[in-house]
Design an enzyme around this catalytic site. Structure first.
Site, PDB file in Angstrom:
ATOM      1  N   CYS A  53       0.834  -1.213   0.000  1.00 48.99           N
ATOM      2  CA  CYS A  53       0.000   0.000   0.000  1.00 48.99           C
ATOM      3  C   CYS A  53       0.867   1.260   0.000  1.00 48.99           C
ATOM      4  O   CYS A  53       1.505   1.588   1.000  1.00 48.99           O
ATOM      5  CB  CYS A  53      -0.916  -0.036   1.215  1.00 48.99           C
ATOM      6  SG  CYS A  53      -1.770   1.516   1.548  1.00 48.99           S
ATOM      7  N   CYS A  56      -0.111   3.975   2.513  1.00 51.22           N
ATOM      8  CA  CYS A  56       0.267   3.563   3.876  1.00 51.22           C
ATOM      9  C   CYS A  56       1.686   4.029   4.187  1.00 51.22           C
ATOM     10  O   CYS A  56       1.980   4.468   5.300  1.00 51.22           O
ATOM     11  CB  CYS A  56       0.189   2.047   4.022  1.00 51.22           C
ATOM     12  SG  CYS A  56      -1.473   1.355   3.846  1.00 51.22           S
TER      13      CYS A  56
END
Length: 308
Positions: A53, A56
């Protein structure tokens, strides 16, 4: 922007490592201890992330920075949903990054996506209170003041006051900045912001003493120290001249000389003028602060005189 969990292509990467006791990685088995139980004491942020991700990787360092800056007001627990998907599933997480805030064992707030640092700090303040970041801001402001960056220190103390208007250390720090720039009126106005319950806080007492000393220094700025020194040479027991010289020397930056003159008065006549020399010495100690080298050595010398 949040990344959809389902159907995303994974790219190997590593999560940022935890760097303090306030930040840790957790597992499904440890979730109750790390989050549910821990949130009984302080709010806990849970960062649901995955190695593939991208957002993230943007969010997590900002979360860590903000949590460290909050100085214990909140904790951060990170959960890799690839390795531990159960909790995220129970909470209905369908996209990441997702952050849930727990208090008293229950989720009470949260957000999805990579927020900017300012919004993360606002989120933490909603959760932990307006004073959550006061400690770290104050430390930075004091460090700036110690390094002689008065403008930077003033900005820091003012920012701390915005977060906590009754913070005695912030009030005192900002007042000292004004004292150092010679703006004694604004220093006095700043000290007037001190809540009644904090009037005796050490930082406030010290700042008030510094203001009084600065006023005396301002009043004695034009004093001819040579004339006072001559008067003392002619009459070593001219204690008023010694006191005036001490104030003038301190005002001109010779604090050691001021200390010596006051101690000499006490050595010769400790009770002169209703203990005036010792009282002035104590005011200097308060203004300089308890850890200042002159305060330390001065108190030692004073004790040896008083208890000889």
């Amino acid at each position: 922007m949040a990344v959809t969990l389902f159907g995303s292509k994974k790219e190997p990467s590593a999560a940022p490592a935890a760097n303090s006791d306030l930040i840790k990685d957790t597992t499904t088995q440890a979730f109750v201890k790390d989050v549910i139980e821990a949130s009984q004491d302080v709010p806990v942020l849970v960062d649901f992330w995955a190695p593939w991700c991208g957002p993230c990787r943007q969010l997590t360092p900002l979360l860590e920075k903000a949590v460290k800056a909050a100085n214990g007001a909140v904790k951060l627990v990170k959960m890799n949903i690839d390795e531990h998907p159960a909790i995220a599933g129970q909470l209905g997480v369908q996209s990441i990054p997702a952050v849930f805030a727990f208090k008293a064992g229950r989720p009470v707030d949260g957000f999805m996506g990579a927020l900017p640092e300012s919004q993360i700090r606002s989120f933490i303040e909603r959760l932990a209170g307006k004073g959550a970041f006061a400690g770290s801001v104050l430390e930075a402001a004091q460090a700036a003041l110690d390094e002689g960056d008065i403008n930077g220190a003033a900005e820091g103390f003012a920012a701390a006051l915005q977060q906590d208007s009754g913070n005695a250390d912030a009030v005192a720090g900002l007042a000292r900045c004004y004292i150092l720039t010679g703006d004694l009126k604004r220093a006095e106005q700043t000290l007037a912001l001190t809540p009644p319950s904090k009037q005796t806080a050490p930082a406030i007492v010290s700042a008030k003493a510094a203001l009084d000393v600065a006023r005396k220094a301002e009043a004695s700025a034009k004093v001819d120290t040579r004339k006072l020194a001559d008067a003392i040479a002619k009459d070593p027991a001219n204690f008023q001249a010694r006191l005036d010289l001490a104030l003038a020397l301190n005002g001109k930056g010779d604090s050691q000389g001021a200390l010596d003159q006051l101690l000499e008065i006490i050595k010769r006549d400790r009770n002169w003028n209703d203990d005036a020399a010792r009282k002035q010495l104590v005011e200097f100690f308060n203004a300089w602060g308890p850890t200042h080298p002159l305060s330390v050595s001065g108190r030692q010398r004073l004790s040896s005189i008083l208890f000889a």
